[in-house]
Design a protein around this motif. Structure first.
Motif, PDB file in Angstrom:
ATOM      1  N   MET B 237       0.840  -1.194   0.000  1.00 58.64           N
ATOM      2  CA  MET B 237       0.000   0.000   0.000  1.00 58.64           C
ATOM      3  C   MET B 237       0.877   1.246   0.000  1.00 58.64           C
ATOM      4  O   MET B 237       0.632   2.194  -0.754  1.00 58.64           O
ATOM      5  N   ALA B 238       1.929   1.235   0.830  1.00 59.28           N
ATOM      6  CA  ALA B 238       2.829   2.388   0.889  1.00 59.28           C
ATOM      7  C   ALA B 238       3.503   2.588  -0.466  1.00 59.28           C
ATOM      8  O   ALA B 238       3.646   3.717  -0.941  1.00 59.28           O
ATOM      9  N   TYR B 239       3.889   1.487  -1.109  1.00 56.68           N
ATOM     10  CA  TYR B 239       4.556   1.589  -2.402  1.00 56.68           C
ATOM     11  C   TYR B 239       3.625   2.198  -3.437  1.00 56.68           C
ATOM     12  O   TYR B 239       4.015   3.065  -4.221  1.00 56.68           O
ATOM     13  N   LEU B 240       2.370   1.759  -3.379  1.00 59.53           N
ATOM     14  CA  LEU B 240       1.389   2.281  -4.328  1.00 59.53           C
ATOM     15  C   LEU B 240       1.164   3.776  -4.109  1.00 59.53           C
ATOM     16  O   LEU B 240       1.075   4.553  -5.059  1.00 59.53           O
ATOM     17  N   ILE B 241       1.094   4.191  -2.832  1.00 61.28           N
ATOM     18  CA  ILE B 241       0.879   5.608  -2.559  1.00 61.28           C
ATOM     19  C   ILE B 241       2.092   6.418  -3.000  1.00 61.28           C
ATOM     20  O   ILE B 241       1.954   7.492  -3.592  1.00 61.28           O
ATOM     21  N   LEU B 242       3.278   5.892  -2.762  1.00 61.16           N
ATOM     22  CA  LEU B 242       4.466   6.613  -3.218  1.00 61.16           C
ATOM     23  C   LEU B 242       4.448   6.737  -4.734  1.00 61.16           C
ATOM     24  O   LEU B 242       4.817   7.784  -5.280  1.00 61.16           O
ATOM     25  N   ALA B 243       4.028   5.672  -5.424  1.00 61.42           N
ATOM     26  CA  ALA B 243       3.910   5.772  -6.883  1.00 61.42           C
ATOM     27  C   ALA B 243       2.874   6.830  -7.228  1.00 61.42           C
ATOM     28  O   ALA B 243       3.065   7.635  -8.141  1.00 61.42           O
ATOM     29  N   GLY B 244       1.786   6.850  -6.456  1.00 61.63           N
ATOM     30  CA  GLY B 244       0.732   7.817  -6.707  1.00 61.63           C
ATOM     31  C   GLY B 244       1.160   9.253  -6.500  1.00 61.63           C
ATOM     32  O   GLY B 244       0.737  10.138  -7.235  1.00 61.63           O
ATOM     33  N   VAL B 245       2.016   9.513  -5.510  1.00 62.93           N
ATOM     34  CA  VAL B 245       2.457  10.901  -5.301  1.00 62.93           C
ATOM     35  C   VAL B 245       3.655  11.239  -6.177  1.00 62.93           C
ATOM     36  O   VAL B 245       3.876  12.401  -6.492  1.00 62.93           O
ATOM     37  N   SER B 246       4.424  10.220  -6.580  1.00 63.87           N
ATOM     38  CA  SER B 246       5.571  10.518  -7.429  1.00 63.87           C
ATOM     39  C   SER B 246       5.137  10.899  -8.836  1.00 63.87           C
ATOM     40  O   SER B 246       5.857  11.594  -9.539  1.00 63.87           O
ATOM     41  N   THR B 247       3.972  10.412  -9.233  1.00 62.72           N
ATOM     42  CA  THR B 247       3.500  10.730 -10.584  1.00 62.72           C
ATOM     43  C   THR B 247       3.224  12.232 -10.746  1.00 62.72           C
ATOM     44  O   THR B 247       3.821  12.856 -11.619  1.00 62.72           O
ATOM     45  N   PRO B 248       2.380  12.827  -9.893  1.00 65.13           N
ATOM     46  CA  PRO B 248       2.253  14.283 -10.020  1.00 65.13           C
ATOM     47  C   PRO B 248       3.563  15.000  -9.718  1.00 65.13           C
ATOM     48  O   PRO B 248       3.808  16.089 -10.234  1.00 65.13           O
ATOM     49  N   LEU B 249       4.406  14.394  -8.909  1.00 60.07           N
ATOM     50  CA  LEU B 249       5.684  15.045  -8.590  1.00 60.07           C
ATOM     51  C   LEU B 249       6.553  15.157  -9.839  1.00 60.07           C
ATOM     52  O   LEU B 249       7.060  16.221 -10.164  1.00 60.07           O
TER      53      LEU B 249
END
Lengths: 177, 475
Positions: B237-249
């Motif tokens: 879940m943490a990995y998915l969220i990091l992917a989710g925030v890295s995309t707009p980043l």
């Protein structure tokens, strides 16, 4: 013996064998137990009866904190603490404060997510009975384990051993606490 | 679950007989889990190869040029660079944007492809993320040192100083400080979280081999990871969220970098196309660099079963797509310059193509617009040497793109009386040349000491990882 025992560990050779065994342990009503896998096995959370991770809530809190930090910092430094007009622009506007607040949202979310993950997992924890198992190296490589803890109310050395063996587990061993 | 879905399939499918696309094999030759572990760990556990020492020596030598250039700069002053009116911003920002752009492919692979469930990313994401971090390190050198007195570089951050003045948060340059430092930090976090399970593997292997020092060091960073599924649940879940925030980043970082130019009033810079154009260019150059790095690595370590032809095809196609977007942006800039009917804007673009820097412009066009078009052809994509050579052209072309944008606009600004011509000084050339050494030193250390591919993720995409038999698309 049971007092110094952490629990029972059983070996499974394939992800499918582990998956079906996990369903049996879940249905037998155990609560304090775990699967040890070298990679996240798809669907295993469901087979174990785990609820959805609450990491996202911590991430959301982090993100909101980050955004507010950005906006507050830019407003306080520019419009309160030391007012300085640059290029005839307003002292504060959410427009020009947005890019930095946006970046801080992401930064704080990332830290909250990782911090939250570590906190929920109880890591770092460098000493754990499971890590003392002499076959644990294989569990990081290509083997799968199920561990049922002795503190589980349903734990009973003989019955739990039988359950694990019936579920297809081999090399059912006691783990030292 | 699967049989329920099969029953629910519409009857029409039986009549129209849709083409069945076989799933691409991501790990060739049906390799086992332990083969993957042994293959990746073997690279670290084996004896340091001779070629590694040679490359490391050369990389250190090249990196010493950056050290020399920066030492001279700090000891003397920023005047040692070739900047002069009106070109007061040149190789420093060109090199900064170039390196930051390279990093973008790493985040694209790790974050955007993760969200899009492109499983082929698993073979290349670790190395690509490492590339991102090292590219950000190289990029950061330039803005930090271009301030001259680097011991005041902390003025960039909102830390109270004795003047009591705060940063100008209206400035895109200050936005850039936050964008790039966030990007660097989040990239490191993302990379590290991906490494944790693999570090645990190395910890246990070195312990079994009796190497206590390395077992301790890997174990320290593995945080006591024990492969618990209760942990994997939070971890994924943490990995998915990091992917989710890295995309707009990742999309925001090059957008904000482009704001450095787009928010100004200079012809050739003051355009709304810059953010998407810069992001596409960044991904284009980043994939060029991924190919440049991964193809030799694949050959040297015989990773053909893990980086298959399918992976190379995918990377070539993304390079082709983003390269074509960049070509479209070049054409659109010209069109808008004409359509906008602003004489200064029109002149800037004609000057870019036919003025004193026309040589740079045409290098840029040939490398960025023509080179990727070769990737339309299967024969080219299957010729690894050819792909590698083309990827070098992409890197060269993207450096020239930044040079063309920055220098041509500044050298011919509004007032003809202030026009000038910029050439870099030897100090700038040394500093930039050396960054390739800095990057290589870091990358060589990475492939020597850390697993170059995410073992856990690779195992998860093999057919035998599937607990439901031969299909895994039922979710």
């Amino acid at each position: 013996m049971a007092a110094s025992s952490y629990g029972l560990i059983a070996t499974f050779e394939t992800p499918a064998a582990l998956y079906h065994a996990a369903e049996k342990v879940r249905d037998a009503g155990y609560k304090n137990w775990d699967c040890i896998t070298p990679f996240p096995v798809h669907g295993l959370d469901k087979a174990m009866g785990l609820r959805r991770s609450i990491v996202p809530r911590i991430s959301l809190a982090g993100g909101i904190t980050g955004f507010c930090t950005g906006m507050t910092m830019i407003w306080w430094t520019g419009a309160v603490d030391y007012t300085l007009t640059v290029g005839g622009k307003p002292l504060f506007s959410p427009m020009f404060a947005f890019p930095i607040s946006y970046e801080l949202t992401i930064l704080f979310t990332a830290f909250a997510t990782i911090g939250g993950m570590f906190f929920l997992n109880g890591l770092p924890m460098h000493y754990h009975p499971v890590l003392k198992y002499d076959q644990i190296k294989r569990g990081m490589d290509d083997t799968f384990f199920i561990v049922i803890e002795a503190r589980d109310p349903r734990f009973n050395l003989a019955n739990t051993r039988t359950l694990l063996e019936q579920a297809g587990g081999t090399e059912v061993k006691e783990l030292e606490a | 679950m699967a049989h329920v879905e099969q029953a629910a399939l519409p009857a029409i499918l039986g009549e129209v007989k849709p083409a069945v696309f076989p799933r691409a094999t991501l790990v060739a030759h049906n390799r086992s889990f332990s083969w993957i572990t042994d293959k990746i760990c073997g690279i670290i556990e084996g004896k340091t190869p001779t070629w590694w020492w040679w490359c490391f020596g050369v990389a250190c030598f090249v990196a010493s040029f950056t050290v020399a250039g920066l030492t001279y700069l700090v000891a003397t002053g920023v005047g040692v660079w070739g900047h002069a009116n009106p070109v007061n911003w040149a190789w420093d920002i060109v090199n900064f944007v170039f390196w930051i752009g390279i990093g973008h492919a790493g985040t694209l692979i790790s974050a955007i492809l993760c969200l899009l469930r492109q499983k082929w990313r698993t073979s290349i994401n670790r190395a690509a993320e490492a590339m991102t971090i090292f590219a950000v390190v190289c990029a950061a050198i330039f803005p930090v040192f271009h301030v001259g007195r680097i011991w005041y570089a902390w003025f960039l951050f909102p830390i109270p100083n004795y003047n009591n003045i705060w940063q100008n948060f209206r400035s895109p340059l200050e936005w850039d400080v936050f964008a790039v430092s966030t990007y660097g930090t989040v990239s490191v976090l993302f990379w590290y979280i991906g490494l944790i399970p693999d570090l645990a593997v190395l910890r246990d292997r070195f312990q079994a081999a009796g190497n206590k020092v390395r077992s301790f060091l890997y174990g320290l960073f593995a945080m006591g990871w024990r492969g618990s599924n209760r942990h994997w649940s939070n971890y994924e879940m943490a990995y998915l969220i990091l992917a989710g925030v890295s995309t707009p980043l990742v999309l925001s970082v090059h957008t904000i970098v482009s704001f450095d130019f787009a928010v100004s009033l200079l012809p050739g810079w003051h355009t709304t196309i810059f953010p998407p154009y810069f992001v596409a260019g960044a991904i284009f150059s980043g994939f060029g660099m991924v190919l440049t790095l991964m193809l030799p690595l694949r050959a040297v370590y015989h990773l053909e079963d893990l980086i298959t032809q399918y992976h190379i095809d995918c990377m070539c196609k993304i390079t082709l797509a983003t390269g074509t977007i960049v070509g479209y942006a070049y054409a659109m800039e010209f069109f808008i310059a004409w359509y906008g009917a602003n004489p200064n804007e029109g002149f800037t673009f004609v000057n870019r193509a036919f003025g004193l820097y026309a040589w740079a412009y045409w290098i840029m066009i040939s490398c960025n617009v023509i080179t990727p078009q070769f990737f339309w052809f299967k024969a080219v994509r299957e010729n690894t040497t050819m792909v590698w050579v083309l990827s070098i052209f992409v890197n060269v072309g993207m450096w020239f793109e930044r040079f063309v944008i920055i220098v041509t606009s500044l050298a011919r600004d509004f007032l003809p009386s202030s026009w000038g011509y910029y050439s870099p000084s030897i100090v700038e050339i040394f500093t930039f040349f050396g960054t390739f050494g800095v990057f290589s030193v870091l990358f060589l250390l990475f492939i020597r000491f850390l697993p170059i591919m995410p073992m856990a993720e690779l195992k998860a995409v093999t057919p035998q990882a599937n607990v439901h038999g031969d299909h895994d698309d039922h979710h």
